[in-house]
Design a protein around this motif. Structure first.
Motif, PDB file in Angstrom:
ATOM      1  N   UNK A 100     -12.194   3.050 -13.357  1.00  0.00           N
ATOM      2  CA  UNK A 100     -11.536   2.009 -12.565  1.00  0.00           C
ATOM      3  C   UNK A 100     -10.037   2.253 -12.501  1.00  0.00           C
ATOM      4  N   UNK A 101      -9.424   2.550 -13.647  1.00  0.00           N
ATOM      5  CA  UNK A 101      -7.980   2.814 -13.678  1.00  0.00           C
ATOM      6  C   UNK A 101      -7.641   4.036 -12.829  1.00  0.00           C
ATOM      7  N   UNK A 102      -8.456   5.087 -12.924  1.00  0.00           N
ATOM      8  CA  UNK A 102      -8.226   6.310 -12.141  1.00  0.00           C
ATOM      9  C   UNK A 102      -8.184   6.034 -10.656  1.00  0.00           C
ATOM     10  N   UNK A 103      -9.200   5.359 -10.166  1.00  0.00           N
ATOM     11  CA  UNK A 103      -9.357   5.207  -8.727  1.00  0.00           C
ATOM     12  C   UNK A 103      -8.332   4.227  -8.147  1.00  0.00           C
ATOM     13  N   UNK A 104      -7.770   3.364  -8.979  1.00  0.00           N
ATOM     14  CA  UNK A 104      -6.701   2.466  -8.526  1.00  0.00           C
ATOM     15  C   UNK A 104      -5.381   3.217  -8.407  1.00  0.00           C
ATOM     16  N   UNK A 105      -5.088   4.075  -9.385  1.00  0.00           N
ATOM     17  CA  UNK A 105      -3.785   4.735  -9.452  1.00  0.00           C
ATOM     18  C   UNK A 105      -3.648   5.868  -8.442  1.00  0.00           C
ATOM     19  N   UNK A 106      -4.719   6.636  -8.222  1.00  0.00           N
ATOM     20  CA  UNK A 106      -4.623   7.854  -7.411  1.00  0.00           C
ATOM     21  C   UNK A 106      -3.982   7.623  -6.039  1.00  0.00           C
ATOM     22  N   UNK A 107      -4.399   6.626  -5.239  1.00  0.00           N
ATOM     23  CA  UNK A 107      -3.772   6.481  -3.915  1.00  0.00           C
ATOM     24  C   UNK A 107      -2.317   6.027  -3.966  1.00  0.00           C
ATOM     25  N   UNK A 108      -1.844   5.530  -5.108  1.00  0.00           N
ATOM     26  CA  UNK A 108      -0.463   5.060  -5.210  1.00  0.00           C
ATOM     27  C   UNK A 108       0.490   6.102  -5.763  1.00  0.00           C
ATOM     28  N   UNK A 109      -0.024   7.303  -6.111  1.00  0.00           N
ATOM     29  CA  UNK A 109       0.831   8.282  -6.775  1.00  0.00           C
ATOM     30  C   UNK A 109       1.989   8.741  -5.896  1.00  0.00           C
ATOM     31  N   UNK A 110       1.740   8.878  -4.586  1.00  0.00           N
ATOM     32  CA  UNK A 110       2.821   9.297  -3.688  1.00  0.00           C
ATOM     33  C   UNK A 110       3.966   8.304  -3.686  1.00  0.00           C
ATOM     34  N   UNK A 111       3.628   7.021  -3.596  1.00  0.00           N
ATOM     35  CA  UNK A 111       4.646   5.969  -3.602  1.00  0.00           C
ATOM     36  C   UNK A 111       5.395   5.935  -4.936  1.00  0.00           C
ATOM     37  N   UNK A 112       4.661   6.014  -6.046  1.00  0.00           N
ATOM     38  CA  UNK A 112       5.291   5.927  -7.372  1.00  0.00           C
ATOM     39  C   UNK A 112       6.198   7.135  -7.634  1.00  0.00           C
ATOM     40  N   UNK A 172       3.940  -5.460  -2.784  1.00  0.00           N
ATOM     41  CA  UNK A 172       3.176  -6.004  -3.906  1.00  0.00           C
ATOM     42  C   UNK A 172       1.813  -6.540  -3.463  1.00  0.00           C
ATOM     43  N   UNK A 173       1.741  -7.102  -2.242  1.00  0.00           N
ATOM     44  CA  UNK A 173       0.458  -7.584  -1.731  1.00  0.00           C
ATOM     45  C   UNK A 173      -0.521  -6.424  -1.564  1.00  0.00           C
ATOM     46  N   UNK A 174      -0.028  -5.315  -1.045  1.00  0.00           N
ATOM     47  CA  UNK A 174      -0.889  -4.145  -0.884  1.00  0.00           C
ATOM     48  C   UNK A 174      -1.391  -3.629  -2.217  1.00  0.00           C
ATOM     49  N   UNK A 175      -0.487  -3.568  -3.208  1.00  0.00           N
ATOM     50  CA  UNK A 175      -0.884  -3.107  -4.545  1.00  0.00           C
ATOM     51  C   UNK A 175      -1.932  -4.043  -5.146  1.00  0.00           C
ATOM     52  N   UNK A 176      -1.700  -5.355  -5.020  1.00  0.00           N
ATOM     53  CA  UNK A 176      -2.629  -6.344  -5.599  1.00  0.00           C
ATOM     54  C   UNK A 176      -4.002  -6.262  -4.947  1.00  0.00           C
ATOM     55  N   UNK A 177      -4.024  -6.150  -3.608  1.00  0.00           N
ATOM     56  CA  UNK A 177      -5.311  -6.080  -2.898  1.00  0.00           C
ATOM     57  C   UNK A 177      -6.029  -4.764  -3.192  1.00  0.00           C
ATOM     58  N   UNK A 207       4.094   0.149   3.867  1.00  0.00           N
ATOM     59  CA  UNK A 207       2.878   0.011   3.056  1.00  0.00           C
ATOM     60  C   UNK A 207       2.890   0.946   1.862  1.00  0.00           C
ATOM     61  N   UNK A 208       2.243   0.524   0.784  1.00  0.00           N
ATOM     62  CA  UNK A 208       2.153   1.380  -0.395  1.00  0.00           C
ATOM     63  C   UNK A 208       1.212   2.553  -0.130  1.00  0.00           C
ATOM     64  N   UNK A 209       0.203   2.346   0.712  1.00  0.00           N
ATOM     65  CA  UNK A 209      -0.702   3.414   1.170  1.00  0.00           C
ATOM     66  C   UNK A 209      -0.791   3.295   2.686  1.00  0.00           C
ATOM     67  N   UNK A 210      -0.251   4.267   3.397  1.00  0.00           N
ATOM     68  CA  UNK A 210      -0.179   4.181   4.857  1.00  0.00           C
ATOM     69  C   UNK A 210      -1.499   4.643   5.470  1.00  0.00           C
ATOM     70  N   UNK A 211      -2.381   3.681   5.788  1.00  0.00           N
ATOM     71  CA  UNK A 211      -3.687   4.006   6.364  1.00  0.00           C
ATOM     72  C   UNK A 211      -3.593   4.447   7.821  1.00  0.00           C
ATOM     73  N   UNK A 212      -2.429   4.202   8.452  1.00  0.00           N
ATOM     74  CA  UNK A 212      -2.294   4.585   9.848  1.00  0.00           C
ATOM     75  C   UNK A 212      -2.374   6.084  10.041  1.00  0.00           C
ATOM     76  N   UNK A 213      -2.192   6.832   8.970  1.00  0.00           N
ATOM     77  CA  UNK A 213      -2.265   8.288   9.074  1.00  0.00           C
ATOM     78  C   UNK A 213      -3.673   8.742   9.466  1.00  0.00           C
ATOM     79  N   UNK A 214      -4.699   7.925   9.159  1.00  0.00           N
ATOM     80  CA  UNK A 214      -6.071   8.282   9.536  1.00  0.00           C
ATOM     81  C   UNK A 214      -6.241   8.357  11.049  1.00  0.00           C
ATOM     82  N   UNK A 215      -5.462   7.538  11.771  1.00  0.00           N
ATOM     83  CA  UNK A 215      -5.549   7.544  13.231  1.00  0.00           C
ATOM     84  C   UNK A 215      -4.786   8.679  13.873  1.00  0.00           C
ATOM     85  N   UNK A 216      -3.985   9.393  13.100  1.00  0.00           N
ATOM     86  CA  UNK A 216      -3.170  10.474  13.653  1.00  0.00           C
ATOM     87  C   UNK A 216      -3.878  11.822  13.615  1.00  0.00           C
TER      88      UNK A 216
END
Length: 523
Positions: A55-67, A203-208, A258-267
């Motif tokens: 659980x900890x792994x999968x939460x942290x991985x997408x935020x590594x770029x931002x951190x 913070x909302x993005x991180x929490x969700x 955004x902490x994780x920019x999902x818009x990149x999927x559309x590009x």
């Protein structure tokens, strides 16, 4: 870019950290029975030792770029290595199950950064013309780590005590911390990155993200033991998963930063296809590593160390092939050619395994199928990674790398959860199908029972004891045959899933002439 001695010290450091993180995803599996006895824990409680880390792994991985941008990549990486090392020591020192679960979660927070950030550092360490080599070295860790975990864990548990599966991380972590402090540097774009004020962080993005992905991982890890949707707890966490994931997607698509920019999927169509292929890769990698050890230990009576030794040659073949696959991509061999070959090879491995499974199977029967698995994985990992990032640059490529890493981990979790459930329910169905062939009124059944009774009486049992033992032995035969059929079907199902995914490869967009993957800018 680094050169000479410094370059290879960095390579050794980050590959070592990547291996540490991935080995710890599977090394504890073989130690769970010992933990249950030492910590007086139930099977349900001890399963949280695995779940909390995942659980900890999968939460942290997408935020590594931002951190990494927010705190500096070197600082963040050094902090993560130290956190992982200290948490490993604390895990070994734990005196009760929930203390161990907590420190495993902390270890997962540190470990989640090691894999994603190791890839980034490797890519920045190599010049553009050697980038496939950097990706290949990273791929070696991704494939070999989960495979050698059970081997190493089995050896440690057989020859020492379970805390040593955590203590072995400590000297490696200390060495990695020193090398990180001395040799790893931030690239200019990280040094010059604008740090966001605390109030402007998403913070909302991180929490969700924590709510959605954490709940989903809980459902996948604990669903089988809780009887899935028959459990109010699983239903609750499923609802939280839906709320968290829908809210996270909406937030990340509408937030300015955004902490994780999902818009990149559309590009990039390639990224969207590559994300799904990463899911499939994680599914196949972890599902096959999950099923094979269970079969060997439960049905054939192999030890954990023996099982791990069977998996090791195939993993080494994958690592050996990675640089060659990188050279092939660098030389212009299309991923659209390599990926179908990899999927077909993995199907042949699964089909072969479904045929060699038998009650008298030995180590030699599995050698070549597992070598074929290693060959297939080598043809999948690097092409999927490079194809996913083709045409992207800068922050877009960094976000894409984080997303594919998270999705690969989730694919592994789905693979273990779904295949575990499929195996259990297929076993129940096959047992129900076999039982009508066994009847007390059947002459062959009566003859078999009489032979068993006579055998047990010859060993000193009285008539009543011999009859009970004969019925138990007959039930054991039925269950063993049921298990053999079920494991064979499970491998065939995994292979068929890979085969059915091949048409997705034809959605990959061919790069324009001269277009290359800007992996260096990605990180």
């Amino acid at each position: 870019m680094e050169t000479g001695f410094t370059k290879w010290i960095i390579v050794i450091t980050v590959v070592m950290c990547c291996l540490l993180e991935l080995i710890d995803t599977s090394i504890v599996n073989v130690a769970l029975p010992k933990m249950m006895g030492t910590l007086s824990a139930t099977q349900q409680e001890v399963s949280w030792v695995i779940a909390s880390y995942a659980i900890a792994n999968v939460i942290v991985i997408p935020m590594t770029g931002f951190l990494a941008e927010q705190f500096g990549r070197k600082n963040y990486y050094l902090f993560s290595v130290i956190l992982f090392t200290l948490a490993s020591m604390a895990c070994g020192q734990s005196t009760n199950i929930w203390e161990l679960v907590f420190f495993r979660f902390v270890q997962g927070v540190g470990g989640g950064a090691l894999m994603a950030t190791s890839q980034a550092i490797l890519i920045d360490t190599f010049p553009p013309h050697q980038l496939p080599l950097g990706q290949a070295l990273f791929g070696m860790g991704v494939i070999i780590g989960p495979t050698i975990g059970p081997t190493l864990g089995g050896y440690i548990v057989d020859n020492a005590s379970w805390p040593w599966i955590f203590y072995v991380n400590v000297p490696v972590g200390i060495l990695a911390s020193i090398c990180t402090a001395l040799f790893i540097r931030d690239p200019e774009r990280i040094k010059n990155a604008v740090r966001r004020p605390i109030g402007e962080i998403d913070w909302w993005g991180i929490s969700l993200l924590i709510l959605g992905v954490g709940s989903l991982q809980y459902v996948l890890e604990q669903g089988e033991s809780e009887d899935w949707f028959e459990s109010p707890l699983i239903l609750t966490f499923t609802g939280l998963t839906i709320i968290g994931m829908v809210g996270f997607v909406w937030r990340e698509l509408t937030a300015k930063q955004p902490v994780v920019d999902l818009r990149v999927l559309g590009k990039s169509r390639n990224l969207a296809v590559g994300a799904f292929l990463s899911f499939i890769l994680g599914f196949g990698l972890f599902a096959s590593v999950f099923v094979f050890p269970i079969f060997c230990q439960r049905i054939l009576g192999f030890t954990a160390a023996q099982t791990g030794e069977l998996l090791l040659p195939g993993a080494l073949l994958t690592g050996f092939m990675m640089p060659f696959v990188g050279k092939m991509i660098q030389g212009g061999v299309s991923q659209k050619f390599m990926l179908p070959v990899g999927f077909i090879v993995f199907f042949v491995f699964s089909y072969w395994m479904s045929k060699v499974i038998s009650p008298v199977a030995g180590e030699s029967d599995f050698f070549w199928p597992l070598m074929l698995r290693g060959f297939g994985l080598a043809l999948l990992f690097l092409p999927i990674t490079t194809m996913s990032l083709a045409g992207l640059s800068g922050k877009d490529a960094g976000q894409a790398a984080g997303l594919t890493g998270m999705i690969r981990q989730l694919g592994g979790s789905f693979g273990v959860a779904l295949i575990g459930t499929y195996l259990e329910r297929t076993t129940m169905q096959n047992r129900a199908n076999l039982l009508p062939n066994i009847s007390l009124y059947d002459p062959e059944t009566q003859q078999r029972l009489q032979g068993l009774v006579a055998s047990f009486m010859a060993k000193g049992a009285d008539m009543l004891q011999a009859q009970r033992q004969a019925y138990a032995a007959l039930e054991g035969m039925v269950m063993k045959q049921t298990a053999l059929i079920s494991y064979s079907q499970t491998f065939l199902t995994i292979g068929t899933f890979f085969l059915l995914c091949i048409p997705l490869i034809f959605l990959i967009k061919r790069p324009k002439r001269g277009e290359k993957v800007d992996l260096n800018a990605a990180h």
